[in-house]
Write a protein that holds these residues in place. Structure first.
Motif, PDB file in Angstrom:
ATOM      1  N   GLU A 173     -45.553  31.487  46.478  1.00  0.00           N
ATOM      2  CA  GLU A 173     -44.639  30.202  46.507  1.00  0.00           C
ATOM      3  C   GLU A 173     -44.237  29.987  45.185  1.00  0.00           C
ATOM      4  O   GLU A 173     -42.978  29.518  44.732  1.00  0.00           O
ATOM      5  N   GLU A 174     -45.129  30.084  44.030  1.00  0.00           N
ATOM      6  CA  GLU A 174     -44.837  29.903  42.578  1.00  0.00           C
ATOM      7  C   GLU A 174     -43.834  30.954  42.227  1.00  0.00           C
ATOM      8  O   GLU A 174     -42.727  30.581  41.380  1.00  0.00           O
ATOM      9  N   LEU A 175     -43.721  32.053  42.492  1.00  0.00           N
ATOM     10  CA  LEU A 175     -42.885  33.047  42.180  1.00  0.00           C
ATOM     11  C   LEU A 175     -41.664  32.985  42.737  1.00  0.00           C
ATOM     12  O   LEU A 175     -40.387  32.922  42.134  1.00  0.00           O
ATOM     13  N   LEU A 176     -41.632  32.443  44.259  1.00  0.00           N
ATOM     14  CA  LEU A 176     -40.351  32.056  44.795  1.00  0.00           C
ATOM     15  C   LEU A 176     -39.605  30.840  44.090  1.00  0.00           C
ATOM     16  O   LEU A 176     -38.424  30.599  43.874  1.00  0.00           O
ATOM     17  N   SER A 177     -40.515  29.850  43.648  1.00  0.00           N
ATOM     18  CA  SER A 177     -39.904  28.625  43.082  1.00  0.00           C
ATOM     19  C   SER A 177     -39.495  28.950  41.656  1.00  0.00           C
ATOM     20  O   SER A 177     -38.246  28.611  41.231  1.00  0.00           O
TER      21      SER A 177
END
Length: 350
Positions: free
Chosen positions: A118-122
């Motif tokens: 999720e952090e990478l996607l964000s």
């Protein structure tokens, strides 16, 4: 972090493979969102809710009065020191204690992986928004853009340039992402369907080697580099980078810079139909021999001596041929302005 039913199902399956007992995955509100018993999904589990509140395991025996709970153990799962979910195992609590450490670690691994994704996607979304807002000159949310400029330490007073890469195979995306990250360039993004865009400042540009890049990605990409300029004129650099990239494709090379600008770059901005129309109007009366004479004469910088030697003809013969070209076209190759118009027509005659 949002706990999806899909993630809960993956965790339940993994834990079940270890313990072989019915498993429940319970969110922070006490709702079962994953279970080996599908009928229990969506129901309230009071013992699981209590485990979240306490931050310690809740054992459920025969004499329990927890709503929606069965005999077993409910272990809180922590992320960054905060209980975010509960994994419940149905069965005799005394028999299940041996699995406590293992199943909590299994579950935490799944949750941490989801958190990283999720952090990478964000992060990818933020960079995508930042870069596309600038290269398309389409800043719709200046406040959000300013936050991202500060986050990525982008000084709007410095100069930046764009590198546009067209991939022949989109499976190169991870490789390009790693390559530019390794040289310290954080501002790079994939644009559908097969383009990779990189934004350089002058410092990160020093860490990029066109020769090394060309060697690594030969026959796999075509790339074009735009000029450096103000941050809010990055769209101009991007359009120039695309032009340079198209020229790289025509030359069948990996990399081309707009700084190597030539008449060919200027011609690329003209539609083929216009080029053919102009070339036809100027050169249609000339035969192949006369076109060859013009090309060699111009390549010899309008020197009668050098051109006649290159053509293996007498200088007087060359002057006669140039006179014939003047009669046919109305343009004298010996005069600078006319020579320019003739050479431009030759460039368009492809």
């Amino acid at each position: 972090m949002e706990l999806s039913r899909q993630l809960a199902s993956q965790i339940v399956k993994a834990v079940y493979e270890v313990v072989g007992n019915d498993i429940n995955f319970i969110n922070a509100s006490g709702i079962i969102i994953g279970s080996t018993d599908s009928k229990r999904i969506g129901t309230f589990h009071e013992a699981g809710c209590e485990a979240i509140r306490r931050g310690t395991p809740v054992f459920v025996g025969d004499s329990h009065d927890f709503k929606g709970a069965r005999n077993g153990i409910n272990y809180p799962i922590f992320l960054e020191g905060t209980p975010v979910a509960v994994i419940g195992i149905t069965g005799n609590p005394d028999d299940l204690k041996q699995f406590g450490f293992l199943i909590t670690k299994i579950t935490e691994v799944f949750l941490k992986e989801q958190q990283l994704n999720e952090e990478l996607l964000s992060e990818n979304r933020s960079i995508h928004f930042l870069i596309t807002s600038l290269i398309y000159d389409n800043v719709q949310n200046q406040k959000q853009l300013d936050i991202l400029l500060e986050k990525y330490e982008i000084d709007s007073s410095r100069e930046y340039a764009v590198l546009s890469i067209k991939m022949k195979d989109t499976t190169l995306e991870p490789s390009l992402r790693f390559y530019f990250s390794a040289i310290g360039c954080r501002l790079s993004v994939y644009l559908y369907p097969n383009e990779w865009v990189v934004v350089f400042d002058r410092e990160t540009w020093q860490g990029f080697s066109p020769d090394e890049f060309g060697s690594k990605y030969k026959d796999r990409v075509h790339a074009g580099m735009g000029p450096f300029g103000p941050l809010y004129q990055l769209s101009q650099s991007y359009h120039s980078a695309q032009t340079a990239r198209r020229h790289a494709r025509q030359l069948n090379t990996v990399f081309c810079s707009i700084d190597d600008i030539s008449i060919e770059f200027v011609l690329e901005s003209l539609p083929d139909q216009i080029q053919k129309l102009y070339a036809g109007r100027i050169l249609s009366s000339l035969n192949d021999k006369e076109l060859k004479i013009l090309n060699i004469y111009f390549s010899c910088n309008l020197s009668l001596k050098d051109a006649s030697e290159a053509l293996f003809i007498h200088k007087n013969t060359l002057q006669y041929q140039l006179d014939r070209i003047t009669e046919k076209t109305g343009l004298n190759p010996r005069l600078f302005q006319d020579a320019f118009l003739l050479q431009f027509a030759l460039f368009c005659n492809h």
